[in-house]
Write an enzyme that holds these catalytic residues in place. Sequence first.
Site, PDB file in Angstrom:
ATOM      1  N   ASN A 127     -10.413  -0.400  -0.368  1.00  0.00           N
ATOM      2  CA  ASN A 127      -8.959  -0.328  -0.195  1.00  0.00           C
ATOM      3  C   ASN A 127      -8.302  -1.001  -1.401  1.00  0.00           C
ATOM      4  O   ASN A 127      -8.387  -2.211  -1.564  1.00  0.00           O
ATOM      5  CB  ASN A 127      -8.575  -1.031   1.112  1.00  0.00           C
ATOM      6  N   HIS A 157      -3.100   6.815   2.022  1.00  0.00           N
ATOM      7  CA  HIS A 157      -3.597   5.539   1.501  1.00  0.00           C
ATOM      8  C   HIS A 157      -4.996   5.287   2.065  1.00  0.00           C
ATOM      9  O   HIS A 157      -5.237   5.482   3.255  1.00  0.00           O
ATOM     10  CB  HIS A 157      -2.633   4.413   1.889  1.00  0.00           C
ATOM     11  N   CYS A 204       0.810  -1.222   0.000  1.00  0.00           N
ATOM     12  CA  CYS A 204       0.000   0.000   0.000  1.00  0.00           C
ATOM     13  C   CYS A 204       0.843   1.272   0.000  1.00  0.00           C
ATOM     14  O   CYS A 204       0.329   2.364  -0.229  1.00  0.00           O
ATOM     15  CB  CYS A 204      -0.954   0.003   1.179  1.00  0.00           C
TER      16      CYS A 204
END
Lengths: 84, 322
Positions: free
Chosen positions: B278, B248, B119
């Site tokens: 996500n 993020h 990420c």
Amino acid sequence: MAMTEEEILAGLGEIVDEVAGVPADQVTPEKTFIDDLDIDSLSMVEIAVAAQDKFGVEIPDDQLKDLKTVQDVVDYVRRSAVSA
Amino acid sequence: MRLTEGSPGARILAFGDYQPARVLTNDELAVTVDTTDEWIRSRVGIASRRIAAPDETVADMAVAAAGKALAGSGLSPADIDLVIVATCTPEAPIPNTAATVARRLGIAAPGAYDLNAACAGFCYALANASDAVRAGSARHVLVIGAEKLSQWVDWTDRSTCIIFADGAGAAVVGPVAEPDSAPGIGPVVWGSAGEMADLIAIKDRNSFIVQEGQAVFRWATTALHPVARKACELAGVDPTELAAFVPHQANLRIIEAIARKLGAPQAKVANDIVTAGNTSSASIPMALSRMIERGEIPSGAPALLIGFGAGICYAAQVITLP
């Protein structure tokens, strides 16, 4: 300097207000976080982190799940502060 | 030996994004796993996410996002000499995704590599791209974050299948513009914590993604705001000057906690997770591309990016919005 139970309770009230928006005066010893104050597990983590900053007492995740009432946290902080 | 002539700084010329067509709602998930729309919204902040079609690949999504970024930059494929794809879900270990993406975009013989910092991947790749432009090892770089996490999710595991999703985002990086040559990509603050590797993992090729949510939450809400502040400090930008904060898109509660601790009252805080889920390395450029498209953040203003996740890896930098 040892904190009194009242000081810890007041400090915890401020934390709960800041993290979860629950007014500090509702944070009384007999209340349960999840059922009475409607605080979920992620907010409990934030409360533990803030408590560490405020009281200098670390509350790890595996201890956190056993702290169900406001009094449980007050007792934990007092115990840990004494033994530290 | 001679060395290449670089640029005094690098900047982002344009962003692009791509989301698969299939919208997966919380209510649909509640049919197959024991969860509710209310629970997912309150704990994670996601209302819906996009899932790639079975035959839609990471490269397909990367090409779509990068093509849009390239068009927005006004450059042609021939101008690109380096392609970096940040991904932790490539179709295969070899060939890499970047060379395939370059070929499909008609970019002839660029440097091309994949980068895995999960990420944090986009911010790592952006730092690499900026350094390459400054050093003169590349002039224009295509930086892409693309993920198909849906193929690594156990769709019976309610702790993960509600979170992860698919998509791609891209940026075109090039040298600073004359005459002021103001840099558009600030110094990166990056790091890792391999001792926490088990917190988020796909342990082998037959495993699904697992995450210790509470431990990750504790780490993210305590360790990252100092990293974010340091990136501001190195760039000489006070958090109060930020026009956008684009972390993020891991969990809305994490985003809000970091934003609160950062103290950036003027910054528009990205909340793309609400409709994107996500998407790991894709989340930051996707969010930026969409915020710019909606006119939410002004060109020329400073924005702070911070990627964080599996590894543990993290990276942050201030950029000037294109």
